[in-house]
Design a protein around this motif. Structure first.
Motif, PDB file in Angstrom:
ATOM      1  N   GLY A   1      27.894  39.457 -15.210  1.00  0.00           N
ATOM      2  CA  GLY A   1      26.478  39.277 -14.896  1.00  0.00           C
ATOM      3  C   GLY A   1      25.631  39.174 -16.143  1.00  0.00           C
ATOM      4  N   TRP A   2      25.916  40.011 -17.153  1.00  0.00           N
ATOM      5  CA  TRP A   2      25.176  39.924 -18.422  1.00  0.00           C
ATOM      6  C   TRP A   2      25.408  38.567 -19.074  1.00  0.00           C
ATOM      7  N   ARG A   3      26.628  38.074 -18.974  1.00  0.00           N
ATOM      8  CA  ARG A   3      26.940  36.759 -19.557  1.00  0.00           C
ATOM      9  C   ARG A   3      26.125  35.659 -18.870  1.00  0.00           C
ATOM     10  N   ARG A   4      26.034  35.745 -17.554  1.00  0.00           N
ATOM     11  CA  ARG A   4      25.252  34.750 -16.811  1.00  0.00           C
ATOM     12  C   ARG A   4      23.769  34.853 -17.141  1.00  0.00           C
ATOM     13  N   LEU A   5      23.282  36.083 -17.298  1.00  0.00           N
ATOM     14  CA  LEU A   5      21.873  36.272 -17.653  1.00  0.00           C
ATOM     15  C   LEU A   5      21.558  35.608 -18.990  1.00  0.00           C
ATOM     16  N   GLY A   6      22.511  35.702 -19.921  1.00  0.00           N
ATOM     17  CA  GLY A   6      22.307  35.118 -21.246  1.00  0.00           C
ATOM     18  C   GLY A   6      22.205  33.608 -21.238  1.00  0.00           C
ATOM     19  N   LYS A   7      22.625  32.983 -20.150  1.00  0.00           N
ATOM     20  CA  LYS A   7      22.552  31.522 -20.040  1.00  0.00           C
ATOM     21  C   LYS A   7      21.279  31.060 -19.339  1.00  0.00           C
ATOM     22  N   THR A   8      20.409  32.001 -18.990  1.00  0.00           N
ATOM     23  CA  THR A   8      19.141  31.659 -18.353  1.00  0.00           C
ATOM     24  C   THR A   8      18.016  31.748 -19.378  1.00  0.00           C
TER      25      THR A   8
ATOM     26  N   TYR B   1      25.366  52.177 -28.334  1.00  0.00           N
ATOM     27  CA  TYR B   1      26.172  51.211 -29.078  1.00  0.00           C
ATOM     28  C   TYR B   1      26.508  49.970 -28.245  1.00  0.00           C
ATOM     29  N   HIS B   2      26.306  50.053 -26.919  1.00  0.00           N
ATOM     30  CA  HIS B   2      26.541  48.881 -26.079  1.00  0.00           C
ATOM     31  C   HIS B   2      25.510  47.781 -26.326  1.00  0.00           C
ATOM     32  N   ARG B   3      24.492  48.082 -27.134  1.00  0.00           N
ATOM     33  CA  ARG B   3      23.522  47.033 -27.478  1.00  0.00           C
ATOM     34  C   ARG B   3      24.219  45.849 -28.145  1.00  0.00           C
ATOM     35  N   ARG B   4      25.373  46.103 -28.770  1.00  0.00           N
ATOM     36  CA  ARG B   4      26.108  45.004 -29.421  1.00  0.00           C
ATOM     37  C   ARG B   4      26.555  43.977 -28.387  1.00  0.00           C
ATOM     38  N   VAL B   5      26.903  44.445 -27.177  1.00  0.00           N
ATOM     39  CA  VAL B   5      27.270  43.523 -26.098  1.00  0.00           C
ATOM     40  C   VAL B   5      26.053  42.702 -25.693  1.00  0.00           C
ATOM     41  N   VAL B   6      24.908  43.364 -25.604  1.00  0.00           N
ATOM     42  CA  VAL B   6      23.668  42.672 -25.256  1.00  0.00           C
ATOM     43  C   VAL B   6      23.348  41.605 -26.289  1.00  0.00           C
ATOM     44  N   GLU B   7      23.429  41.971 -27.544  1.00  0.00           N
ATOM     45  CA  GLU B   7      23.114  41.029 -28.621  1.00  0.00           C
ATOM     46  C   GLU B   7      24.036  39.821 -28.603  1.00  0.00           C
ATOM     47  N   LYS B   8      25.266  40.029 -28.179  1.00  0.00           N
ATOM     48  CA  LYS B   8      26.245  38.951 -28.141  1.00  0.00           C
ATOM     49  C   LYS B   8      26.077  38.060 -26.920  1.00  0.00           C
ATOM     50  N   LEU B   9      25.871  38.675 -25.748  1.00  0.00           N
ATOM     51  CA  LEU B   9      25.884  37.921 -24.495  1.00  0.00           C
ATOM     52  C   LEU B   9      24.511  37.427 -24.048  1.00  0.00           C
ATOM     53  N   ILE B  10      23.440  38.123 -24.497  1.00  0.00           N
ATOM     54  CA  ILE B  10      22.097  37.792 -23.994  1.00  0.00           C
ATOM     55  C   ILE B  10      21.184  37.541 -25.201  1.00  0.00           C
ATOM     56  N   PRO B  11      21.252  36.369 -25.790  1.00  0.00           N
ATOM     57  CA  PRO B  11      20.519  36.102 -27.031  1.00  0.00           C
ATOM     58  C   PRO B  11      19.006  36.231 -26.916  1.00  0.00           C
ATOM     59  N   GLN B  12      18.449  36.038 -25.702  1.00  0.00           N
ATOM     60  CA  GLN B  12      16.993  36.116 -25.562  1.00  0.00           C
ATOM     61  C   GLN B  12      16.490  37.540 -25.371  1.00  0.00           C
ATOM     62  N   ALA B  13      17.413  38.501 -25.292  1.00  0.00           N
ATOM     63  CA  ALA B  13      17.021  39.876 -24.975  1.00  0.00           C
ATOM     64  C   ALA B  13      16.368  40.576 -26.159  1.00  0.00           C
ATOM     65  N   GLU B  14      15.350  41.351 -25.839  1.00  0.00           N
ATOM     66  CA  GLU B  14      14.729  42.267 -26.796  1.00  0.00           C
ATOM     67  C   GLU B  14      15.307  43.649 -26.531  1.00  0.00           C
ATOM     68  N   VAL B  15      15.763  44.334 -27.570  1.00  0.00           N
ATOM     69  CA  VAL B  15      16.343  45.666 -27.412  1.00  0.00           C
ATOM     70  C   VAL B  15      15.444  46.686 -28.105  1.00  0.00           C
ATOM     71  N   VAL B  16      15.031  47.704 -27.337  1.00  0.00           N
ATOM     72  CA  VAL B  16      14.162  48.757 -27.860  1.00  0.00           C
ATOM     73  C   VAL B  16      14.914  50.080 -27.788  1.00  0.00           C
ATOM     74  N   ALA B  17      15.016  50.775 -28.896  1.00  0.00           N
ATOM     75  CA  ALA B  17      15.661  52.089 -28.938  1.00  0.00           C
ATOM     76  C   ALA B  17      14.593  53.170 -29.001  1.00  0.00           C
ATOM     77  N   ILE B  18      14.758  54.213 -28.209  1.00  0.00           N
ATOM     78  CA  ILE B  18      13.784  55.302 -28.157  1.00  0.00           C
ATOM     79  C   ILE B  18      14.480  56.609 -28.509  1.00  0.00           C
ATOM     80  N   ASP B  19      13.919  57.317 -29.458  1.00  0.00           N
ATOM     81  CA  ASP B  19      14.485  58.585 -29.907  1.00  0.00           C
ATOM     82  C   ASP B  19      14.233  59.698 -28.893  1.00  0.00           C
ATOM     83  N   SER B  20      15.055  60.724 -28.967  1.00  0.00           N
ATOM     84  CA  SER B  20      14.921  61.911 -28.113  1.00  0.00           C
ATOM     85  C   SER B  20      14.881  61.531 -26.640  1.00  0.00           C
ATOM     86  N   ALA B  21      15.821  60.685 -26.240  1.00  0.00           N
ATOM     87  CA  ALA B  21      15.870  60.250 -24.852  1.00  0.00           C
ATOM     88  C   ALA B  21      17.313  60.075 -24.413  1.00  0.00           C
ATOM     89  N   GLU B  22      17.614  60.603 -23.232  1.00  0.00           N
ATOM     90  CA  GLU B  22      18.939  60.473 -22.626  1.00  0.00           C
ATOM     91  C   GLU B  22      18.951  59.257 -21.699  1.00  0.00           C
TER      92      GLU B  22
END
Length: 312
Positions: free
Chosen positions: A243-250, A268-289
């Motif tokens: 599904g992530w791969r398909r999203l990256g093609k939209t 660390y799974h953000r690496r999968v996002v960066e690879k499969l979904i090039p249009q994605a913005e990734v935001v990391a938030i500290d002190s959060a589960e």
């Protein structure tokens, strides 16, 4: 004689998990909903509880739909709703089938089933334009699946603490797929298993005692454990790679918001996002589960609204 009795007891223990769904009494859930006058929408598979906020008479900005996690309920969005309403959005949240105060259908909990809920909700609320979908954990998978099937109805995806990223050390889904074994485990140990997961979703659950309080009320109605097992069996909770791969093609605008301390689906799974979904913005938030929107509601809201403001 003792051997016969022991055999009969064992037989009952083995058969009970398979027969239990037929004897679930859902009338107390129906009465609880009626007493509180909650908003409900019907679809072919059952009744869904939902709640809306904002001014629905004056359509200004697109509707924001909040989709909670695998083990959640609509109140998990309460820390975020007011901020979205102040931004001028109409907001709606609902309980997934098998959770909260929605029905617990006696059918496989597939993505088709969860898509049906959102279709019915959209129709009932007369949402005629593209929506912003905001998901949490498994709600991210549901939101993405809906966007892939109805791209013309989705303006953007904001995915917080996303599920759907496989990890070799997590064998839960394979275990759940095994005939009878899954029923046995979830019937006798489902509640402590689900509660232990809930305890891990926040850095400090004691800071948010309402999270467990709501969960215990909704878990008291039959079908929660069965729905959890069925979802693990029939939906890609732990592995949504395709599904992530398909999203990256939209061209659907998408952001991922991750707690750096997320132990359910680590950052660390953000690496999968960066690879499969090039249009994605990734935001990391500290002190959060895993429930980043609850651990850090202000930072989560800021990330979402900044993202939405940039969408035309």
């Amino acid at each position: 004689m003792r051997l016969v009795i022991a055999f009969l007891i064992l037989a009952v223990l083995l058969v009970l998990p398979l027969l239990a769904p037929r004897f679930e009494n859902h009338q107390p859930l129906v009465e609880y909903r009626q007493e509180r006058g909650v908003s409900l929408v019907a679809s072919d598979s059952g009744t869904t509880r939902y709640q809306t906020w904002g001014d629905w008479k004056k359509a200004r900005k697109p509707v924001v739909v909040l989709i909670h996690s695998f083990n959640g309920y609509l109140e998990t969005w309460e820390p975020n709703v007011d901020a979205l309403v102040r931004e001028g959005y109409r907001v709606v949240a609902y309980d997934l089938f098998g959770r909260g105060l929605s029905d617990r259908p006696l059918k496989p909990h597939t993505l088709d089933l969860f898509r049906e809920q959102l279709v019915a909700l959209r129709s009932t609320l007369n949402i005629d334009g593209p929506m912003h979908l905001v998901g949490a954990s498994f709600g991210c998978v549901i939101a993405t699946d809906y966007a892939l099937h109805h791209p013309e109805q989705v303006k953007s995806l904001s995915l917080t603490g996303p599920a759907g990223f496989p990890d070799e050390k997590n064998a839960a889904q394979e275990l759940a797929k095994k005939p009878f074994l899954g029923e046995y485990i979830f019937y006798y140990a489902g509640k402590p298993l689900l509660l232990s997961k809930l305890n891990s979703y926040l850095l400090n659950l004691e800071d948010n005692p309402w999270a467990k309080a709501y969960w215990k009320v909704y878990d008291s109605y039959p079908g929660v454990k069965r729905a959890a097992l069925s979802t693990l069996r029939y939906s890609p909770v732990l592995d949504y790679t395709e599904g992530w791969r398909r999203l990256g093609k939209t061209e659907i605008p998408v952001q991922f918001i991750w707690g750096r301390q997320d132990s359910s689906f680590p950052y660390y799974h953000r690496r999968v996002v960066e690879k499969l979904i090039p249009q994605a913005e990734v935001v990391a938030i500290d002190s959060a589960e895993h429930w980043v929107n609850v651990d850090q509601p202000r930072e989560t809201h800021q990330a979402i609204t900044d993202f939405l403001r940039g969408i035309r």
